[in-house]
Scaffold this motif. Structure first.
Motif: not given
Lengths: 281, 179
Positions: A125, A194-199, A251, A257, B26, B28, B38, B150
């Motif tokens: 992720v 990018i970078g937010k695995p649930d957005v 979301h 995950r 991962s 965070r 992450i 970032y």
């Protein structure tokens, strides 16, 4: 000639360095298009076999969570069946004749879906483009461009296949936007933040569309996904002043995950549809 | 002969640890839901850092390329890890020459370690090369300058994590001298 050989001997390291970096850049450029992942990817049999072994070890620890997710999915399916039955009964009473469902409802079957189950043996992720490896391959009838969903919602698309394994590019990828629609039928692409695995983000939705928090966003029937698969739920709506459009934050429906089992969905008419659309261009 | 086998085994162990354990984590930092990138902790550059002094630059480049490609195969990122690792392998000799008091050829049958370099030079050497490796890797992976903040956060966090892993490796696998 002698000078040339001397030149090569003097700068051999630099030349080797530049050559290797160019090889790497070619590899990177090849994969910039989604199609090129075949050469070095986790669907190749050795990597796949290693991941399979590893998964067999960790598999046991996830059983409890998986039971819960299966129960939830069963519940959802049961509810759908109950809803269907009641609807048929209502239809029967309105018509007031002993119709069967197949007589009354005129459904046009323009897409025929075949579901196959698969187990996730590798999952990531944290990258810009995230891939999932599943333990089904061409031997089980998996082909490129098939949709992958889980009990909770949309997961991704198959990008490369070997005999026993397949790589799936997940929804959490910069280069894989998916076609989505809101409850009232407004459609548009959904991309990953990018970078937010649930957005996920749905950009440029016109202002007239009224959106509330918790609204569901589902797949459309003109992508490779089957229709009405949940992609995610709205949790924030933002008005962009510049072009007075709305930006919707979702979301994801699937928790990437702890993805365990997925369904690979084959749309038997997809090839025909793609050929037709290609012919128009 | 012993060093070749030793490095061969180390290659497999480090790649296995990277692929089978670290890739599944991962990280965070701070468990606040959004705001911090992450990332995966990387340890495989350590293999290139610990190769013996005598390996010629060409050999380092080829070894780096192979290491990078094998990580790439597992991570579905063809070329990106290989690119960063080849860059690291190329710069290794120059950094070592700058940090060590004697010329590299004076160190016979040795590899960079805390014992013959002391802590500060070794950590400088590791930190410098790993910053370069991670910068190359994340720049290519993200491939945009839209959110520089970032990118920089990700590089810094990832570098610190990698260095912590390297320090713990060095502490675990360096033989203590008997007093």
């Amino acid at each position: 000639m002698r000078n040339f050989i001397l030149f090569i001997r003097r700068f051999f390291n630099l030349i080797l360095f530049i050559t290797l970096e160019i090889v790497c850049l070619v590899l990177i450029a090849r994969t910039h298009a989604v199609q090129g992942v075949d050469l070095i990817s986790s669907s190749n049999s050795m990597v796949g076999a290693l991941y399979q072994k590893q998964n067999e070890v960790v598999y046991y620890f996830e059983l409890k969570r998986m039971n819960d997710s299966l129960l939830n999915e069963n519940k959802k399916l049961q509810e759908r069946i109950v809803g269907q039955q009641q609807w048929e009964r209502v239809k029967d009473t309105i018509v007031n004749r002993g119709f069967r469902a197949s007589d009354t409802s005129v459904t046009l079957t323009y897409a025929n879906f075949i579901y196959r189950t698969a187990r996730v043996i590798n999952n990531e992720v944290s990258n810009t483009d995230n891939y999932i490896t599943i333990n089904r391959g061409s031997a089980d009838g998996i082909k490129k461009n098939m949709a992958v969903i889980s009990g909770a919602g949309a997961v991704g698309k198959v990008v490369s296949v070997s005999k026993h394994f397949a790589s799936v590019i997940s929804v959490l990828s910069e280069k894989q936007p998916i076609s989505a629609k809101l409850h009232d039928g407004t459609f548009g692409p959904v991309v990953w933040e990018i970078g937010k695995p649930d957005v996920l983000i749905m950009k440029d939705v016109s202002q007239e569309v009224k959106i509330r928090r918790g609204d569901s966003v589902t797949t459309t029937n003109f992508s490779f996904f089957p229709e009405n698969i949940l992609i995610g739920r709205v949790f924030k709506v933002e008005l962009i002043k510049k072009n007075s459009m709305q930006r919707i934050y979702l979301h994801t429906a699937v928790n990437f995950r702890n993805l365990q089992y997925v369904y690979v969905v084959e749309n038997t008419f997809l090839q025909e549809k793609m050929d037709l659309e290609e012919a128009n261009k | 002969m012993g060093t070749i086998i030793k490095n061969f085994i180390r290659f497999f162990i480090i790649v296995a640890v990277q692929v089978l354990i670290l890739n599944k984590i991962s990280l965070r930092w701070w468990s606040q839901p959004y705001g911090f990138p992450i990332f995966i902790p990387y340890i495989y550059p350590l293999f290139i850092l610990l190769l013996p002094f005598e390996v010629p630059v060409a050999g380092l480049l080829v070894i780096g390329f192979i290491t990078g490609l094998s990580i790439d195969a597992f991570m579905n990122t063809p070329g990106i890890h290989a690119f960063a690792t080849v860059l690291l392998a190329y710069l290794r000799t120059n950094v070592l020459n700058a940090l060590l008091p004697k010329h590299l050829s004076d160190y016979k049958a040795q590899a960079p370690s805390v014992k013959n370099m002391n802590w500060t030079p070794f950590l400088t050497y590791a930190a410098f090369l790993i910053v370069i490796h991670h910068t190359a890797y994340f720049v290519i992976e993200l491939w945009s300058m839209q959110n520089v903040g970032y990118l920089i956060l990700k590089i810094i966090a990832s570098t610190i994590t990698t260095l912590l892993l390297i320090i713990s490796y060095v502490m675990l696998f360096t033989k203590q001298q008997s007093r």
